[in-house]
Design a protein around this motif. Structure first.
Motif, PDB file in Angstrom:
ATOM      1  N   SER A  44      -1.737  -7.814   5.411  1.00  0.00           N
ATOM      2  CA  SER A  44      -2.534  -6.655   5.799  1.00  0.00           C
ATOM      3  C   SER A  44      -2.333  -5.547   4.759  1.00  0.00           C
ATOM      4  CB  SER A  44      -2.087  -6.156   7.165  1.00  0.00           C
ATOM      5  OG  SER A  44      -0.799  -5.581   7.069  1.00  0.00           O
ATOM      6  N   PRO A  45      -3.244  -4.590   4.709  1.00  0.00           N
ATOM      7  CA  PRO A  45      -3.058  -3.455   3.794  1.00  0.00           C
ATOM      8  C   PRO A  45      -1.748  -2.696   4.052  1.00  0.00           C
ATOM      9  CG  PRO A  45      -5.316  -3.515   4.581  1.00  0.00           C
ATOM     10  CD  PRO A  45      -4.556  -4.552   5.368  1.00  0.00           C
ATOM     11  N   GLY A  46      -1.344  -2.587   5.310  1.00  0.00           N
ATOM     12  CA  GLY A  46      -0.086  -1.912   5.628  1.00  0.00           C
ATOM     13  C   GLY A  46       1.121  -2.629   5.050  1.00  0.00           C
ATOM     14  N   ALA A  47       1.106  -3.947   5.098  1.00  0.00           N
ATOM     15  CA  ALA A  47       2.205  -4.722   4.525  1.00  0.00           C
ATOM     16  C   ALA A  47       2.213  -4.592   3.002  1.00  0.00           C
ATOM     17  CB  ALA A  47       2.090  -6.187   4.934  1.00  0.00           C
ATOM     18  N   HIS A  48       1.036  -4.621   2.386  1.00  0.00           N
ATOM     19  CA  HIS A  48       0.955  -4.403   0.931  1.00  0.00           C
ATOM     20  C   HIS A  48       1.590  -3.074   0.553  1.00  0.00           C
ATOM     21  CE1 HIS A  48      -1.181  -7.563  -1.154  1.00  0.00           C
ATOM     22  NE2 HIS A  48      -2.019  -7.678  -0.133  1.00  0.00           N
ATOM     23  N   GLU A  49       1.252  -2.034   1.291  1.00  0.00           N
ATOM     24  CA  GLU A  49       1.796  -0.712   1.001  1.00  0.00           C
ATOM     25  C   GLU A  49       3.307  -0.690   1.198  1.00  0.00           C
ATOM     26  OE1 GLU A  49       2.006   2.976  -0.431  1.00  0.00           O
ATOM     27  OE2 GLU A  49       0.246   1.669  -0.463  1.00  0.00           O
ATOM     28  N   GLY A  50       3.808  -1.381   2.218  1.00  0.00           N
ATOM     29  CA  GLY A  50       5.249  -1.457   2.439  1.00  0.00           C
ATOM     30  C   GLY A  50       5.976  -2.103   1.277  1.00  0.00           C
ATOM     31  N   TYR A  51       5.430  -3.187   0.734  1.00  0.00           N
ATOM     32  CA  TYR A  51       6.051  -3.846  -0.419  1.00  0.00           C
ATOM     33  C   TYR A  51       5.954  -2.992  -1.670  1.00  0.00           C
ATOM     34  CZ  TYR A  51       6.789  -8.075   2.259  1.00  0.00           C
ATOM     35  OH  TYR A  51       7.229  -8.974   3.191  1.00  0.00           O
ATOM     36  N   ARG A  52       4.849  -2.270  -1.862  1.00  0.00           N
ATOM     37  CA  ARG A  52       4.732  -1.376  -3.020  1.00  0.00           C
ATOM     38  C   ARG A  52       5.739  -0.229  -2.909  1.00  0.00           C
ATOM     39  NH1 ARG A  52      -0.974  -2.685  -2.607  1.00  0.00           N
ATOM     40  NH2 ARG A  52      -1.235  -0.943  -1.178  1.00  0.00           N
ATOM     41  N   THR A  53       5.934   0.292  -1.708  1.00  0.00           N
ATOM     42  CA  THR A  53       6.933   1.341  -1.497  1.00  0.00           C
ATOM     43  C   THR A  53       8.329   0.819  -1.813  1.00  0.00           C
ATOM     44  OG1 THR A  53       5.575   2.373   0.211  1.00  0.00           O
ATOM     45  CG2 THR A  53       7.934   2.905   0.231  1.00  0.00           C
ATOM     46  N   LEU A  54       8.641  -0.370  -1.323  1.00  0.00           N
ATOM     47  CA  LEU A  54       9.945  -0.972  -1.594  1.00  0.00           C
ATOM     48  C   LEU A  54      10.131  -1.192  -3.093  1.00  0.00           C
ATOM     49  CD1 LEU A  54      12.568  -2.083  -0.486  1.00  0.00           C
ATOM     50  CD2 LEU A  54      11.389  -4.260  -0.071  1.00  0.00           C
ATOM     51  N   ARG A  55       9.082  -1.657  -3.779  1.00  0.00           N
ATOM     52  CA  ARG A  55       9.142  -1.853  -5.233  1.00  0.00           C
ATOM     53  C   ARG A  55       9.488  -0.549  -5.935  1.00  0.00           C
ATOM     54  NH1 ARG A  55       3.507  -2.591  -7.649  1.00  0.00           N
ATOM     55  NH2 ARG A  55       3.463  -0.389  -7.187  1.00  0.00           N
ATOM     56  N   THR A  56       8.843   0.532  -5.552  1.00  0.00           N
ATOM     57  CA  THR A  56       9.070   1.826  -6.195  1.00  0.00           C
ATOM     58  C   THR A  56      10.504   2.296  -5.983  1.00  0.00           C
ATOM     59  OG1 THR A  56       6.749   2.375  -5.891  1.00  0.00           O
ATOM     60  CG2 THR A  56       8.259   4.210  -6.307  1.00  0.00           C
ATOM     61  N   ILE A  57      10.999   2.149  -4.774  1.00  0.00           N
ATOM     62  CA  ILE A  57      12.371   2.572  -4.469  1.00  0.00           C
ATOM     63  C   ILE A  57      13.378   1.725  -5.233  1.00  0.00           C
ATOM     64  CG2 ILE A  57      14.095   2.650  -2.619  1.00  0.00           C
ATOM     65  CD1 ILE A  57      11.739   3.507  -0.766  1.00  0.00           C
ATOM     66  N   LEU A  58      13.177   0.407  -5.265  1.00  0.00           N
ATOM     67  CA  LEU A  58      14.100  -0.461  -5.994  1.00  0.00           C
ATOM     68  C   LEU A  58      14.058  -0.186  -7.493  1.00  0.00           C
ATOM     69  CD1 LEU A  58      13.616  -3.856  -4.128  1.00  0.00           C
ATOM     70  CD2 LEU A  58      15.538  -2.260  -3.951  1.00  0.00           C
ATOM     71  N   ALA A  59      12.878   0.092  -8.020  1.00  0.00           N
ATOM     72  CA  ALA A  59      12.762   0.406  -9.446  1.00  0.00           C
ATOM     73  C   ALA A  59      13.510   1.692  -9.783  1.00  0.00           C
ATOM     74  CB  ALA A  59      11.293   0.515  -9.839  1.00  0.00           C
ATOM     75  N   ALA A  60      13.399   2.697  -8.920  1.00  0.00           N
ATOM     76  CA  ALA A  60      14.109   3.953  -9.146  1.00  0.00           C
ATOM     77  C   ALA A  60      15.619   3.744  -9.090  1.00  0.00           C
ATOM     78  CB  ALA A  60      13.682   4.994  -8.114  1.00  0.00           C
ATOM     79  N   ARG A  61      16.061   2.935  -8.159  1.00  0.00           N
ATOM     80  CA  ARG A  61      17.501   2.660  -8.050  1.00  0.00           C
ATOM     81  C   ARG A  61      17.997   1.815  -9.221  1.00  0.00           C
ATOM     82  NH1 ARG A  61      19.786   2.263  -2.154  1.00  0.00           N
ATOM     83  NH2 ARG A  61      18.730   4.057  -1.261  1.00  0.00           N
ATOM     84  N   ALA A  62      17.160   0.914  -9.725  1.00  0.00           N
ATOM     85  CA  ALA A  62      17.563   0.046 -10.837  1.00  0.00           C
ATOM     86  C   ALA A  62      17.789   0.854 -12.109  1.00  0.00           C
ATOM     87  CB  ALA A  62      16.516  -1.035 -11.081  1.00  0.00           C
ATOM     88  N   ARG A  63      17.039   1.954 -12.283  1.00  0.00           N
ATOM     89  CA  ARG A  63      17.206   2.789 -13.472  1.00  0.00           C
ATOM     90  C   ARG A  63      18.585   3.440 -13.507  1.00  0.00           C
ATOM     91  NH1 ARG A  63      12.493   5.383 -11.934  1.00  0.00           N
ATOM     92  NH2 ARG A  63      10.821   3.930 -12.254  1.00  0.00           N
ATOM     93  N   SER A  64      19.162   3.693 -12.338  1.00  0.00           N
ATOM     94  CA  SER A  64      20.457   4.358 -12.279  1.00  0.00           C
ATOM     95  C   SER A  64      21.597   3.376 -12.028  1.00  0.00           C
ATOM     96  CB  SER A  64      20.439   5.415 -11.178  1.00  0.00           C
ATOM     97  OG  SER A  64      20.258   4.799  -9.918  1.00  0.00           O
ATOM     98  N   SER A  65      21.321   2.097 -12.186  1.00  0.00           N
ATOM     99  CA  SER A  65      22.324   1.075 -11.876  1.00  0.00           C
ATOM    100  C   SER A  65      22.241  -0.062 -12.874  1.00  0.00           C
ATOM    101  CB  SER A  65      22.073   0.546 -10.461  1.00  0.00           C
ATOM    102  OG  SER A  65      22.835  -0.597 -10.208  1.00  0.00           O
ATOM    103  N   GLU A  66      23.307  -0.808 -12.974  1.00  0.00           N
ATOM    104  CA  GLU A  66      23.315  -1.999 -13.827  1.00  0.00           C
ATOM    105  C   GLU A  66      22.684  -3.188 -13.117  1.00  0.00           C
ATOM    106  OE1 GLU A  66      25.320  -2.600 -16.836  1.00  0.00           O
ATOM    107  OE2 GLU A  66      25.642  -0.471 -17.148  1.00  0.00           O
ATOM    108  N   SER A  67      22.571  -3.117 -11.809  1.00  0.00           N
ATOM    109  CA  SER A  67      22.089  -4.248 -11.016  1.00  0.00           C
ATOM    110  C   SER A  67      20.609  -4.494 -11.245  1.00  0.00           C
ATOM    111  CB  SER A  67      22.338  -3.972  -9.531  1.00  0.00           C
ATOM    112  OG  SER A  67      21.811  -5.019  -8.765  1.00  0.00           O
ATOM    113  N   ARG A  68      20.261  -5.755 -11.443  1.00  0.00           N
ATOM    114  CA  ARG A  68      18.881  -6.144 -11.641  1.00  0.00           C
ATOM    115  C   ARG A  68      18.485  -7.275 -10.699  1.00  0.00           C
ATOM    116  NH1 ARG A  68      17.624  -1.917 -14.150  1.00  0.00           N
ATOM    117  NH2 ARG A  68      17.823  -1.789 -16.377  1.00  0.00           N
ATOM    118  N   ALA A  69      19.273  -7.519  -9.675  1.00  0.00           N
ATOM    119  CA  ALA A  69      19.005  -8.629  -8.758  1.00  0.00           C
ATOM    120  C   ALA A  69      18.833  -8.099  -7.342  1.00  0.00           C
ATOM    121  CB  ALA A  69      20.140  -9.644  -8.801  1.00  0.00           C
TER     122      ALA A  69
END
Length: 169
Positions: A44-69
């Protein structure tokens, strides 16, 4: 009394209070009758948006961390682990990340069916030393993006049901 003694977590506040963990994204439940995980184009569009939000948050956290998994796991069958791993991997790839989606569920592998793979070498073959990792990783197209997957091989065994989305720049 029944609700007071119920150990299940039903609201975000309970998760925050009990474990002190933030909720990174909300992804709505996606009912389906298929015996395989849902691909991103089936959400659903809502689920797509949820995964895009999660992607953005994980990408922001990855920039400040060594973790890539990222590890996606759960305690019971049918919770959406494989769907979450596949959809998150697609969202990460759409955001420009290089993604390898690794399936480590040797008891109930689902990625090969979901991606219509017939002949492949899986993680089992890599771990046994029968093939090199580079030979087993397969390019697949999800929506408008390409990512790489390392499916499990249907072999049986007593392994945990784990799906990984591994990201590197």
């Amino acid at each position: 009394l029944f609700h007071a003694l119920d150990p299940r977590l039903r609201r975000e506040e309970q998760l925050r209070e009990r474990f002190g963990l933030p909720v990174l994204s909300r992804i709505p439940y996606q009912p389906h009758a298929r015996p395989r995980p849902l691909l991103p184009d089936e959400l659903s569009p809502g689920a797509h948006e949820g995964y895009r939000t999660l992607r953005t948050i994980l990408a922001a956290r990855a920039r400040s961390s060594e973790s890539r998994a990222v590890l996606v796991t759960g305690s019971a069958p049918g919770e959406g682990k494989s769907t979450t791993a596949m959809c998150l991997a697609a969202a990460l790839a759409q955001g420009g990340a290089r993604v390898i989606l690794i399936e480590a569920d040797l008891r109930r592998p689902t990625f090969a069916d979901s991606f219509n793979l017939a002949e492949f070498n899986g993680i089992e073959h890599v771990l046994e030393g029968r093939v090199e990792l580079s030979e087993a990783v397969l390019p697949v197209r999800i929506e408008s993006t390409q990512l790489r997957i390392l499916p499990a091989h249907a072999s049986g065994g007593d392994t945990l049901g784990l799906s990984f989305a591994v990201v590197g720049k």
